[in-house]
Design a protein around this motif. Structure first.
Motif, short mmCIF file in Angstrom:
data_model
loop_
_atom_site.label_atom_id
_atom_site.label_comp_id
_atom_site.label_asym_id
_atom_site.label_seq_id
_atom_site.Cartn_x
_atom_site.Cartn_y
_atom_site.Cartn_z
N VAL A 55 0.33 -3.81 -10.16
CA VAL A 55 0.45 -3.92 -8.70
C VAL A 55 -0.49 -2.92 -8.02
CG1 VAL A 55 1.99 -3.47 -6.76
CG2 VAL A 55 2.77 -4.87 -8.66
N ALA A 56 -0.43 -1.67 -8.51
CA ALA A 56 -1.26 -0.63 -7.88
C ALA A 56 -2.74 -0.94 -8.04
CB ALA A 56 -0.92 0.72 -8.48
N LEU A 57 -3.10 -1.49 -9.21
CA LEU A 57 -4.52 -1.81 -9.42
C LEU A 57 -4.96 -2.98 -8.55
CD1 LEU A 57 -4.94 -1.28 -13.28
CD2 LEU A 57 -5.59 0.24 -11.40
N THR A 58 -4.01 -3.86 -8.25
CA THR A 58 -4.36 -4.97 -7.34
C THR A 58 -4.54 -4.46 -5.92
OG1 THR A 58 -3.02 -6.40 -8.74
CG2 THR A 58 -3.68 -7.27 -6.60
N ARG A 59 -3.73 -3.48 -5.55
CA ARG A 59 -3.83 -2.96 -4.20
C ARG A 59 -5.03 -2.03 -4.01
NH1 ARG A 59 0.76 -3.01 -0.11
NH2 ARG A 59 -1.21 -3.18 0.96
N PRO A 61 -8.54 -1.91 -3.48
CA PRO A 61 -9.44 -3.00 -3.09
C PRO A 61 -10.64 -3.17 -4.01
CG PRO A 61 -8.79 -1.72 -1.17
CD PRO A 61 -8.27 -0.98 -2.37
N ALA A 62 -11.15 -2.07 -4.56
CA ALA A 62 -12.32 -2.18 -5.43
C ALA A 62 -11.99 -2.86 -6.75
CB ALA A 62 -12.90 -0.80 -5.69
N VAL A 63 -10.74 -2.87 -7.15
CA VAL A 63 -10.36 -3.47 -8.43
C VAL A 63 -9.71 -4.84 -8.23
CG1 VAL A 63 -8.97 -3.17 -10.51
CG2 VAL A 63 -10.03 -1.19 -9.45
N HIS A 64 -8.74 -4.89 -7.35
CA HIS A 64 -8.06 -6.14 -6.97
C HIS A 64 -7.74 -7.01 -8.18
CE1 HIS A 64 -7.52 -9.20 -3.51
NE2 HIS A 64 -6.58 -8.28 -3.48
N LEU A 65 -6.96 -6.45 -9.08
CA LEU A 65 -6.76 -7.00 -10.41
C LEU A 65 -6.17 -8.41 -10.46
CD1 LEU A 65 -6.78 -6.23 -13.48
CD2 LEU A 65 -4.43 -5.48 -13.15
N LEU A 66 -5.01 -8.61 -9.85
CA LEU A 66 -4.29 -9.88 -10.03
C LEU A 66 -4.59 -10.85 -8.90
CD1 LEU A 66 -0.71 -8.50 -10.85
CD2 LEU A 66 -2.41 -9.31 -12.48
N PRO A 67 -4.53 -12.18 -9.20
CA PRO A 67 -4.54 -13.15 -8.10
C PRO A 67 -3.24 -13.05 -7.30
CG PRO A 67 -4.24 -14.25 -10.22
CD PRO A 67 -4.47 -12.80 -10.52
N ALA A 68 -3.27 -13.61 -6.06
CA ALA A 68 -2.15 -13.39 -5.13
C ALA A 68 -0.80 -13.77 -5.73
CB ALA A 68 -2.41 -14.17 -3.85
N GLU A 69 -0.72 -14.96 -6.33
CA GLU A 69 0.57 -15.41 -6.84
C GLU A 69 1.14 -14.45 -7.87
OE1 GLU A 69 1.21 -19.65 -8.24
OE2 GLU A 69 -0.45 -19.81 -6.79
N TRP A 70 0.27 -13.97 -8.76
CA TRP A 70 0.71 -13.04 -9.79
C TRP A 70 1.08 -11.70 -9.21
CZ3 TRP A 70 2.04 -13.82 -14.68
CH2 TRP A 70 1.71 -15.05 -15.25
N PHE A 71 0.38 -11.34 -8.17
CA PHE A 71 0.68 -10.06 -7.54
C PHE A 71 2.12 -10.04 -7.01
CE2 PHE A 71 1.04 -7.77 -3.47
CZ PHE A 71 0.82 -6.48 -3.91
N ARG A 457 3.13 -2.97 3.57
CA ARG A 457 3.63 -3.01 2.19
C ARG A 457 3.60 -4.45 1.69
NH1 ARG A 457 10.16 -2.12 2.02
NH2 ARG A 457 9.70 -2.21 -0.20
N ARG A 458 3.77 -4.62 0.40
CA ARG A 458 3.89 -5.95 -0.22
C ARG A 458 2.77 -6.86 0.27
NH1 ARG A 458 10.39 -6.76 0.82
NH2 ARG A 458 11.08 -5.57 -0.95
N HIS A 459 1.55 -6.43 0.14
CA HIS A 459 0.46 -7.16 0.77
C HIS A 459 -0.71 -7.24 -0.19
CE1 HIS A 459 -2.45 -8.22 3.90
NE2 HIS A 459 -1.41 -8.52 4.65
N TRP A 460 -1.22 -8.45 -0.39
CA TRP A 460 -2.21 -8.66 -1.43
C TRP A 460 -3.63 -8.29 -1.02
CZ3 TRP A 460 -5.98 -12.81 -2.14
CH2 TRP A 460 -6.57 -12.80 -3.42
N ASP A 461 -3.93 -8.39 0.28
CA ASP A 461 -5.33 -8.30 0.66
C ASP A 461 -5.51 -7.64 2.02
OD1 ASP A 461 -8.03 -8.68 1.07
OD2 ASP A 461 -7.83 -10.81 1.60
N ILE A 462 -5.81 -6.34 2.03
CA ILE A 462 -5.94 -5.67 3.32
C ILE A 462 -7.32 -5.86 3.95
CG2 ILE A 462 -4.13 -3.98 2.86
CD1 ILE A 462 -6.34 -1.90 2.43
N GLY A 485 -4.65 4.09 -6.47
CA GLY A 485 -4.91 3.44 -7.76
C GLY A 485 -5.15 4.46 -8.86
N ILE A 486 -5.92 5.48 -8.54
CA ILE A 486 -6.20 6.51 -9.55
C ILE A 486 -4.91 7.24 -9.94
CG2 ILE A 486 -7.41 8.70 -9.95
CD1 ILE A 486 -9.62 7.58 -8.06
N SER A 487 -4.09 7.56 -8.94
CA SER A 487 -2.81 8.22 -9.25
C SER A 487 -1.94 7.32 -10.11
CB SER A 487 -2.06 8.54 -7.97
OG SER A 487 -2.88 9.24 -7.08
N ALA A 488 -1.99 6.02 -9.83
CA ALA A 488 -1.17 5.08 -10.59
C ALA A 488 -1.57 5.12 -12.06
CB ALA A 488 -1.33 3.67 -10.03
N ILE A 489 -2.87 5.26 -12.31
CA ILE A 489 -3.31 5.32 -13.71
C ILE A 489 -2.75 6.57 -14.38
CG2 ILE A 489 -5.32 5.58 -15.21
CD1 ILE A 489 -6.84 3.82 -13.21
#
Ligand code: HEM
Ligand SMILES: [Cu+2]
Ligand SMILES: [Cu+2]
Lengths: 573, 191
Positions: A55-59, A61-71, A457-462, A485-489
């Motif tokens: 979730v954090a990696l999706t949020r 923006p430079a990584v945006h890991l998961l597609p919206a549904e998966w997020f 919060r709970r938002h896929w694409d800012i 994102g870095i802290s999440a890692i």
């Protein structure tokens, strides 16, 4: 009528061993149950933690890991697995420990306790199954009229029933201990804290039943309509009070750790216990601070409730914020660290992960989770951050840097004392609370920062790239999400080490036999300090007074900074 | 294990430490202050959420908003009407999957009665970058008075999760300057 006849278990069948470090008599059946619940907790932390990282990696923006549904699916799974399953399994283990083990008592009706455990497992799996199927991405709060698959609610209900059984076993064990006189005087403070947690848990689960059962029936089509505002009110009577269980449980662990490692006794029993008691008295009001930005609710109702009746529950936590470091300082001074104001703190066992986990949890729960919580829950200030990322920022401060870190620290006591295994890879274990703590502090602070800049919060694409009407957040907001994102890692790395050390120790750790010297030693009088009650008695605590003053000044400053922000908003009334 | 039973058998007879007593006093007073400050802000502050709200059927609300938009529409943007209500008018905002409707054009320093509701799920009205965040519910019409204090182009995003299109849900408010003197006069009157 004796406990025997009520509960129907036969005392003589219980099998005990005596702990060589604490002198406590440990019921083997209780010990097995504690192990099972602790292992289940760690498994769900692993699942939930991985989802949290994604979730954090999706949020970011430079990584945006998961597609919206998966997020949205991952976010729903993250909330349920960590907030409910990890924490509550661990709490059941804490309840069994604080009753059976600390009171030298056999556990009541172990078979029934296993039934509770199985229900919790089945419930957790069912909810996860519903989430993975993809039609239940409703977030763990599941506000109607958005609807999940019936199994999502059913799983939560089964899990709650199982947890309720755990509470019943806990109370029954207390009754047995009293009747069989397995302890003297009053129950020890840690058990008292656990009683607080369990009482709140029963209240919570009742609210949960009131709201989840009709919602389940609604998802089956048997009830036509659930009022969303009413749902939110009752849901949070459960949802927020659950957080009070967590606080009671992790504060108990703070006292437990301080006692076992340093021989700390509470400064005065009356104060620490009354502080716990405040939680019970005022928790019912907690629901309100989730409703500060809702239509149609009266301000006086909001003010009384959101402040838990003039901040009396907050007062409870602020008191623990003094008495826990105070107890540690008093004990350390007795242990001979009397030089200057802070020798007691400098010479504390920082290399013992049980201590570092506990102390980091204490500091960060107060500074990050506590202060932001009061600000967020202030009637008018809420409008500044309601439903922004500030909210998850705040509760990662409470439930991750506070509860989760305290539980992780506590695990380093459970492994040698209950699993009776020596911790493998002590160097990694030493590092773990720091790594996780820094990462978790980072996600809390950076999400709070992003929320202050308005990021939802709970938002896929800012960047709102698919929105018909364009909008984009400020560069500062993007920076915050990157740092988050870095802290999440870092946090995920700390979490992974925790899981590896726990699993490794449980499977391959050296079995502890008589005369073994622990890698992370306990205080020689620690067993007595936790399992008896009695106050420390008059002592001077200059270090603690300085720490608490710093805390208070930060609190006041941050509080007024937010009023300043508020006063600059557009006008509304 | 301790050899001796505790001195006091009952914990509420145990003594209280001085430093604890002082801290309890400080913390209690601070709690009391914070409690009082929320009440005070209702008198001295300009930012207090109104409790005025009405039960309303979503379809009825939708009709009201459409009438409002038709009445004051000045142009169109991306297929969405841009609506410029007169000063002091009732202004309607509607949340639905997945837009805030319609686009508004307001004047700085002018007060409007804002009506806020949704017709399907819960949505989160989040005015950016001002950062005013209010929950909106189907079935409840929330009414409050709003006075923009700055001009420019502002976004409304949705910050209550509302399904797969949640992150595409936006809206817009333009705030235009009027003559400065007039604004100041009005702001003073407001206060
Ligand atoms: C590796 C550690 C963790 C990371 C990286 C992490 C990260 C995140 C992120 C980025 C969000 C999403 C915020 C949003 O988009 O709204 C989130 C939500 C959340 N997290 Fe964590 N988290 C971690 C651990 C935990 C733990 C241990 C707990 C609980 C004990 C927890 C509880 C929650 C909850 C309840 C939510 C809200 C879900 C929702 O909005 O429905 N997290 N987390
Ligand atoms: Cu929405
Ligand atoms: Cu939304």
């Amino acid at each position: 009528m004796t406990a025997e006849t009520v509960i129907g278990a036969v005392g003589k069948q219980a099998e005990f061993r005596t702990c060589q470090y604490t002198g406590l008599k440990v019921d083997v059946a209780a010990q097995t149950l504690i192990k099972a619940n602790a292992v289940a907790a760690v498994v769900f932390l692993l699942i939930g933690g991985l989802l949290g990282l994604s979730v954090a990696l999706t949020r970011w923006p430079a990584v945006h890991l998961l597609p919206a549904e998966w997020f949205y699916l991952a976010l729903t799974g993250h909330g349920a697995n960590v907030l409910l399953f990890w924490i509550i399994f661990f709490e059941i283990a804490v309840l069994y420990f604080a009753s059976a083990v600390l009171l030298n008592c056999r556990i009541a009706a172990p078979k029934f306790a296993w039934l509770g455990f199985i229900l919790m497992i089945v419930g957790a799996l069912l909810t996860n199954y519903a989430v993975l199927q993809g039609d239940s991405s409703v977030m763990f709060t599941s506000y109607p009229p958005m609807q999940a698959a019936p199994n999502f609610y059913l799983g939560l209900i089964l899990f709650a029933v199982g947890a309720l059984i755990g509470c019943v076993i806990f109370f029954a064990t207390l009754v047995i201990a009293k009747e069989e006189r397995t302890y003297e005087g009053s129950v020890p403070l840690v058990t008292f804290g656990a009683i607080t947690a369990a009482i709140i848990a029963v209240f919570t689960i009742a609210s949960g039943a009131v709201i989840l059962i009709p919602t389940w029936l609604w998802s089956l089509g048997l009830i036509s309509n659930i009022d969303p505002l009413m749902y939110k009110l009752v849901w949070w009577a459960m949802g927020h009070s659950t957080q009070q269980i967590n606080v009671s449980a992790h504060v108990s662990i703070w006292y437990l750790t301080a006692a076992l490692l340093l021989g700390a006794k509470p400064l005065s029993e009356k104060v620490s216990r009354t502080a716990f008691f405040m939680y019970i008295l005022f928790l019912q009001l907690a629901s309100a601070h989730h409703l500060l930005a809702e239509p149609g609710l009266d301000s006086s109702w909001k003010i009384v409730n959101t402040s838990y009746m003039m901040y009396l529950a907050v007062l409870g936590s602020m008191v623990h914020g003094l008495t826990v470091p105070g107890a540690i300082e008093a004990a350390q001074r007795k242990n001979g660290y009397t030089k200057g104001v802070f020798e007691w703190l400098r010479k504390a066992p920082w290399g013992n992960p049980a201590f570092s986990g506990m102390f980091l949890s204490l500091v960060m729960f107060g500074f990050i989770g506590g202060i932001s919580g009061v600000v967020l829950g202030t009637e008018q200030l809420n409008v500044l951050m309601h439903n922004t990322l500030y909210v998850p920022g705040h509760f990662h401060g409470t439930v991750v840097t506070g509860t989760t870190l305290a539980f992780m620290g506590g695990t380093y006591l459970v492994l040698p004392l209950i699993f009776q295994r020596e911790i493998i890879w002590p160097k990694l274990a030493k590092l773990q609370p720091y790594l996780f703590g820094i990462g978790a502090a980072g996600i809390s602070l950076f999400m709070m920062g992003a929320g202050t800049l308005g990021v939802p919060r709970r938002h896929w694409d800012i960047t709102f790239s698919d929105a018909p009407i364009a909008f984009a957040h400020s560069a500062g907001a993007f920076l915050m999400m990157g740092l988050n994102g870095i802290s999440a890692i870092l946090a995920a790395l700390g979490g992974a080490i925790y899981v590896i050390v726990v699993v490794g120790t449980v499977l391959f750790g050296k079995k502890i036999v008589g005369g073994h010297k622990l890698t992370f030693p306990l205080h020689s009088g620690g067993g007595a300090a936790v399992s008896h009650y009695g106050s420390e008695g008059a002592v001077k605590l200059p270090g603690t007074i300085i720490l608490i003053t710093i805390f208070f000044v930060s609190f006041v400053l941050y509080y007024f900074i937010n009023w300043k922000y508020l006063s600059e908003l557009w006008l509304f009334h | 294990m301790a050899v001796f039973p505790p001195k006091e058998r009952i914990w509420w007879n145990e003594p209280i430490e001085r430093v604890e007593l002082i801290w309890i006093g400080v913390a209690f007073l601070w709690g009391l202050f914070m409690f009082g400050f929320m009440i005070t802000w209702h008198f001295i502050g300009q930012q207090n959420l109104n409790k005025e709200a009405y039960r309303i059927a979503p379809s009825v609300y939708e009709t009201k908003v459409e009438e409002f938009a038709k009445k004051y529409q000045v142009r169109e943007e991306q297929g969405v009407p841009v609506v410029k209500p007169p000063a002091g008018a009732d202004v309607y905002i509607l949340g639905r999957l997945w837009q805030w409707w319609p686009v508004l054009e307001l004047e700085k320093g002018t007060s409007y009665r804002i009506h806020l509701s949704t017709i399907d799920w819960m949505h989160g009205f989040s005015l950016q970058p001002v950062n005013i965040n209010i929950s909106a519910y189907p079935g409840y019409e929330h009414v409050f008075t709003l006075t923009p204090t700055e001009s420019g182009e502002f976004g409304i995003v949705c910050n209550e999760f509302c399904g797969i299109g949640h992150h595409t849900m936006t809206g817009k408010i333009y705030v235009k300057d009027q003559k400065q003197a007039e604004v100041n006069q009005r702001l003073v009157a407001e206060r």
